[in-house]
Design a protein around this motif. Sequence first.
Motif, PDB file in Angstrom:
ATOM      1  N   LEU A 137       0.827  -1.192   0.016  1.00 21.70           N
ATOM      2  CA  LEU A 137      -0.121  -0.077  -0.102  1.00 21.70           C
ATOM      3  C   LEU A 137       0.761   1.215  -0.219  1.00 21.70           C
ATOM      4  O   LEU A 137       1.825   1.311   0.975  1.00 21.70           O
ATOM      5  CB  LEU A 137      -1.016  -0.127   1.287  1.00 21.70           C
ATOM      6  CG  LEU A 137      -2.343  -0.816   1.329  1.00 21.70           C
ATOM      7  CD1 LEU A 137      -3.081  -0.497   2.641  1.00 21.70           C
ATOM      8  CD2 LEU A 137      -2.990  -0.212   0.009  1.00 21.70           C
ATOM      9  N   GLN A 138       0.430   2.348  -0.987  1.00 21.33           N
ATOM     10  CA  GLN A 138       1.375   3.309  -0.761  1.00 21.33           C
ATOM     11  C   GLN A 138       0.588   4.523  -0.432  1.00 21.33           C
ATOM     12  O   GLN A 138       1.261   5.492   0.100  1.00 21.33           O
ATOM     13  CB  GLN A 138       1.699   3.701  -2.273  1.00 21.33           C
ATOM     14  CG  GLN A 138       2.566   2.633  -3.289  1.00 21.33           C
ATOM     15  CD  GLN A 138       3.952   2.690  -2.342  1.00 21.33           C
ATOM     16  OE1 GLN A 138       4.548   3.877  -2.202  1.00 21.33           O
ATOM     17  NE2 GLN A 138       4.707   1.425  -2.274  1.00 21.33           N
ATOM     18  N   CYS A 139      -0.562   4.587  -0.402  1.00 20.80           N
ATOM     19  CA  CYS A 139      -1.282   5.633   0.408  1.00 20.80           C
ATOM     20  C   CYS A 139      -1.015   5.978   1.642  1.00 20.80           C
ATOM     21  O   CYS A 139      -0.763   4.810   2.411  1.00 20.80           O
ATOM     22  CB  CYS A 139      -2.889   5.468   0.297  1.00 20.80           C
ATOM     23  SG  CYS A 139      -3.710   6.256  -1.214  1.00 20.80           S
ATOM     24  N   SER A 140      -0.966   7.010   2.030  1.00 19.84           N
ATOM     25  CA  SER A 140      -0.431   7.038   3.436  1.00 19.84           C
ATOM     26  C   SER A 140      -1.253   8.326   4.208  1.00 19.84           C
ATOM     27  O   SER A 140      -2.048   9.326   3.613  1.00 19.84           O
ATOM     28  CB  SER A 140       1.079   7.863   3.638  1.00 19.84           C
ATOM     29  OG  SER A 140       1.157   9.048   2.852  1.00 19.84           O
ATOM     30  N   PHE A 141      -1.277   8.130   5.428  1.00 25.88           N
ATOM     31  CA  PHE A 141      -2.139   8.836   6.417  1.00 25.88           C
ATOM     32  C   PHE A 141      -1.194   9.268   7.442  1.00 25.88           C
ATOM     33  O   PHE A 141      -0.529   8.545   8.267  1.00 25.88           O
ATOM     34  CB  PHE A 141      -3.368   7.974   7.030  1.00 25.88           C
ATOM     35  CG  PHE A 141      -4.154   8.688   8.057  1.00 25.88           C
ATOM     36  CD1 PHE A 141      -5.161   9.707   7.513  1.00 25.88           C
ATOM     37  CD2 PHE A 141      -3.888   8.637   9.592  1.00 25.88           C
ATOM     38  CE1 PHE A 141      -5.920  10.347   8.544  1.00 25.88           C
ATOM     39  CE2 PHE A 141      -4.632   9.343  10.384  1.00 25.88           C
ATOM     40  CZ  PHE A 141      -5.745  10.070   9.918  1.00 25.88           C
ATOM     41  N   SER A 142      -1.143  10.648   7.652  1.00 26.89           N
ATOM     42  CA  SER A 142      -0.665  11.109   8.914  1.00 26.89           C
ATOM     43  C   SER A 142      -1.233  12.564   9.458  1.00 26.89           C
ATOM     44  O   SER A 142      -1.594  13.240   8.204  1.00 26.89           O
ATOM     45  CB  SER A 142       0.883  11.346   8.799  1.00 26.89           C
ATOM     46  OG  SER A 142       1.049  12.510   7.855  1.00 26.89           O
ATOM     47  N   ASN A 143      -1.226  12.654  10.521  1.00 27.33           N
ATOM     48  CA  ASN A 143      -1.665  13.983  10.948  1.00 27.33           C
ATOM     49  C   ASN A 143      -3.232  14.515  10.390  1.00 27.33           C
ATOM     50  O   ASN A 143      -3.310  15.800   9.930  1.00 27.33           O
ATOM     51  CB  ASN A 143      -1.008  15.222  10.672  1.00 27.33           C
ATOM     52  CG  ASN A 143       0.650  14.960  11.612  1.00 27.33           C
ATOM     53  OD1 ASN A 143       0.649  14.378  12.642  1.00 27.33           O
ATOM     54  ND2 ASN A 143       1.462  15.348  10.618  1.00 27.33           N
ATOM     55  N   VAL A 164     -11.006   4.541   2.976  1.00 21.87           N
ATOM     56  CA  VAL A 164      -9.726   4.253   2.269  1.00 21.87           C
ATOM     57  C   VAL A 164      -8.621   3.583   2.868  1.00 21.87           C
ATOM     58  O   VAL A 164      -8.490   3.984   4.228  1.00 21.87           O
ATOM     59  CB  VAL A 164      -9.087   5.832   1.772  1.00 21.87           C
ATOM     60  CG1 VAL A 164      -8.032   5.617   1.086  1.00 21.87           C
ATOM     61  CG2 VAL A 164     -10.215   6.520   1.129  1.00 21.87           C
ATOM     62  N   THR A 165      -7.930   2.567   2.357  1.00 26.22           N
ATOM     63  CA  THR A 165      -7.035   1.892   3.096  1.00 26.22           C
ATOM     64  C   THR A 165      -5.620   2.815   2.858  1.00 26.22           C
ATOM     65  O   THR A 165      -5.272   3.223   1.601  1.00 26.22           O
ATOM     66  CB  THR A 165      -6.686   0.547   2.432  1.00 26.22           C
ATOM     67  OG1 THR A 165      -6.619   0.595   1.005  1.00 26.22           O
ATOM     68  CG2 THR A 165      -7.929  -0.405   2.857  1.00 26.22           C
ATOM     69  N   ALA A 166      -4.967   3.081   3.767  1.00 29.66           N
ATOM     70  CA  ALA A 166      -3.539   3.722   3.816  1.00 29.66           C
ATOM     71  C   ALA A 166      -2.792   3.287   4.811  1.00 29.66           C
ATOM     72  O   ALA A 166      -3.343   2.689   5.944  1.00 29.66           O
ATOM     73  CB  ALA A 166      -4.137   5.235   4.075  1.00 29.66           C
ATOM     74  N   LYS A 167      -1.565   3.676   4.980  1.00 26.95           N
ATOM     75  CA  LYS A 167      -0.584   3.379   6.009  1.00 26.95           C
ATOM     76  C   LYS A 167      -0.279   4.565   6.831  1.00 26.95           C
ATOM     77  O   LYS A 167      -0.198   5.678   6.087  1.00 26.95           O
ATOM     78  CB  LYS A 167       0.962   2.793   5.231  1.00 26.95           C
ATOM     79  CG  LYS A 167       0.647   1.751   4.557  1.00 26.95           C
ATOM     80  CD  LYS A 167       0.634   0.210   5.436  1.00 26.95           C
ATOM     81  CE  LYS A 167       2.114  -0.382   5.547  1.00 26.95           C
ATOM     82  NZ  LYS A 167       2.774  -0.700   4.360  1.00 26.95           N
TER      83      LYS A 167
END
Lengths: 370, 409
Positions: A137-143, A164-167
Motif C-alpha cells: 500500500l502506498q497511500c499514507s495517512f498522517s496528522n 480508504v486503506t492507507a498506511k
Amino acid sequence: MNFEFSSDQMLLKDQARKFLEGEESLKKARAILEGELSFDESLWKSVVEMGWTATTIPEEFNGLGLGYLELCVIAEELGRSLAPTPFSSSVYLATESILANASNEQKQKYLPKLASGEIVGTLAHTETNTAPTSNNLQCSFSNGQLKGKKIAVPDGDIANFAVVTAKEGEKVRLCIVDLETKGVEIKTQNSLDPSRSHASINFNNAEAEILDNDKDGWIALETLLERAAVLFAFEQLGGAEACMNMAKEYAMGRFAFGRPIASFQAIKHKLADMFIAVELARSNCYFGAWALSTNAPELSTAAATARVSASEAFNECSKENIQTHGGMGFTWEFDCHLYYRRCRQLAANIGSQTIWKDKLISSLERSNKI
Amino acid sequence: MDFKDTSEEATFRKEVDKWLSDNAELKEGPNDSLSSLTEEEALLRAKEWAAKLYDDGWACLHWPKEYGGRGSTPIERVIWGQEVSKYKVPGGFFEIGQGMAGPVLMMYATEEQKKRFLPPLAKGEEVWCQLFSEPGAGSDLAGLKTKSVLEGDTWTINGQKIWTSGAHYSDFGILVTRSDPDAHKHKGLTYFFLDMKSPGVEVRPIKQISGGANFNEVYFTDVKIPDDQRLGAVGDGWKVALTTLMNERLAVGDASGPDFEEIFNLACKQDLNGDLAIKNGSVRDKLADWYCQYSGLKYTKYRNISALSRGETPGPEASITKVVSGNKLQEIANFGMDLMDSAGVIRDETTDNEQSMYQYGFFGAAGIRIAGGTDEILKNIISEQVLGLPQDMRADKGIPFNKIPTSNK
C-alpha cells in the motif's frame, strides 16, 4: 433442518424481483452503459424508497434493523437485474465498514444518511494492477491527512465519501474521507462495464479521519471483504441464473436444421452444466448467508467458498449464454454482453478469483476443520 | 435458516443414536469400512446385521410396518442415514432388493406375494438383483431384446442381461423383457420377478477394470416363469421399469473413495519440490475448486433435507450429485497419485495404504460415472426434467421395434 430462507424472506425476494422488473432495471443498465451518466438516479431513488439501503442499519440510526438474510435475497435480485446503482459500494462496503468499525459519533454522522440514501459511500483500496497487500500500500495517512492515489474505485465518481486503506507509518488504517473536501481529485475511468461506474481518486493531503478504532486495519479490511464477499456472491448468483434462463429461452425458440436448438444434446448438456454450476453456487451462497447472519466461526471459509463458487458460476453462465445465442449473442443489441461485462466487473470488484481461492485454502488451513 | 432438528426429529435422532451405539462400532475415519472382508464373509455379516435391524424394528424404514418396515417419514430415513454413516456397519447387498424390488412388489404384486417376499427381504434373508441392462441396451434401456413368450400360464424367457450386480449370490431378480417385438419400442415390454435358481439361468461374472467382479452377465435359455409372477399388465413393462428407476436414483448415493478431506490432508503432509504441497499455488487452486464442489453438494443435500423436513418433495436437483461427485472423485484420485510422483503408479494390493485408496478411486470413478445412469444421461435428465428442454429427435419413434436400426449393416 431448516436450511432455507423463510417464507417472509422468499416473499421479500419475490417482491424485489417484481419491483426491479417493473422498474425495467435491465433497460436502465443498458442506458447507463450507452450514455454519459454514471448511474440511474431514478432507480437509485426507488431502491432507497424501498428501504433497501437501510436493511441492516439498526433502528437507532434510522435503519430497518433487519438481518443479513434479507440483504442476501435483495442482493440476488439486484444481480439478476443488473441494477445500475451504487448499491454494492454503499451498502456492502461503506455501510458495513462503518457498522463494524466506526465510533458512535461516526455512526451518528453517517448511518442515518446512508439509510436514507442522502449520501453514498464506497471503498477505495486498489492502487495498481497488483493486488493490494499490507506491504505494498502506498497511500499514507498522517496528522489527519491522506496522501496518495486509488484507482478502479467502484462508484468513486458517485460517492460522497470513501473508506480508504492507507498506511500510518507501518500500520494499515481504514480512513474515512469526505470526497467533496479540498485536496480530493476524482476522475471517472472507462471500464469493461460502464453500467457500473469506476473512478480514480487522488488524495492530496485531504482531510481524513481514522475509522478503524485502533484495530489492526488490515484485519478490519479482510473481515469487511469477507462479509461483503457473501453479498457480492448473491449478486453473482442472480446474474448467473439470469444468464442460464436467457440461454434456455433463446434455445427453445431458435430453430436450426428444422428443430429448436434446445433439442440438440450439445446445447442441452451445456445448459445442464450451467444448472450444475448455479446449483452448487446457490448452496454455497446459502451457507455463506447462514455464516454471515449468525457471525459463525465458519464465516471465512463460507464466504470464500460462496465467492469462488458464484464467480465460477457467473463466468460459466455468462460466456455460455453468448455461445448459445451464436452470432446474435455477439451483437451489441442483445443483452448477453451486459451480463458478460457485469460478470467481469463483479469478479474484479473485491479481489481476483486467484486471491479468493488462496484465501479459501488459508482459511481451511487455519480452521483445521473441513 | 438453521441446521437444527425439529423436536420430533431430535427425539428420533436420539433414539437412533442410542440403538446404534448399543449395537455397532463407530468408524475411526470417513473411509473406515469393512472392505477387507471376502465377499462371502461380507454377505454373512450383512445378513446378520439385517436380521438384527429387523428384530429391533429398524429395517426398511420407508416400508409399511405390515411388510416388515418401520413406516417412517422420509426425513426420519435421512436421519437414520446420517447417523448410520458414522458407524462401521455391513452393507452393499440389500440396496437393490429393499430400495428397488421391494417398492415395485408393493405396487404390483398380489397380496399373497407381498406377504411371501417382502418380510424376508426386509429381514435380509433373501437377496434380490435387477435384470435390466443388456449388451445392446444400456442408456437406451427400452431397446432391450430378451424375449418372453406366453404359452398357457407360463412364459418362456430367452436372452441375455448384463451389468447385473450381485446376480451370483441373489435369490430372486426383477426382469424386463420384450413380449411383443412388433409393437413400438416402449409398448412391447413386460416385467416379471423370478427365482434365480430357475433352470436355464446362467450367471457369468464380468471382470472389471479394477480387477474385481461385482457384476455379471446373466443368460436365459428357455427359462420358465409362471404368469402370476408378472408385475403390471402385459406390454406395460416400461411403466413398471420407470417406477423402479425412480427409486434407483435414490438408492445410488455419492461416489465412495477419497474426497476433499483426504486430498487436503495429503497435500498438508506431502512434500512437493522441497516444500509442503499445500504451499504450491497450483495445488491450492485445484483444492479450492474441489472444496467448492464438495461444499456445494453438502449444502445441496441440506437444502433437499430441509424440503423433506417441511414435508415437501425435493426437486430433481438431487440428480446433480452423482455427476459432480463422480468427476470430482476421478480428478482427486488422479491428483492424489500425481502428488506421489513417479511412485504413484506402483500398486501393492497386499497393503491397505493411502496410495491404494487413490488407486481404487481411480478405477471406481470410471465406473460410478456410468453406473445407474451415465453422466450424459443424467445431463439429459437435468435438461429435460429440471429445465424443461425438449427431448432429442429420435430415429426410433413411430416404428415397430423390430424395424429399428441396430447397426450399420
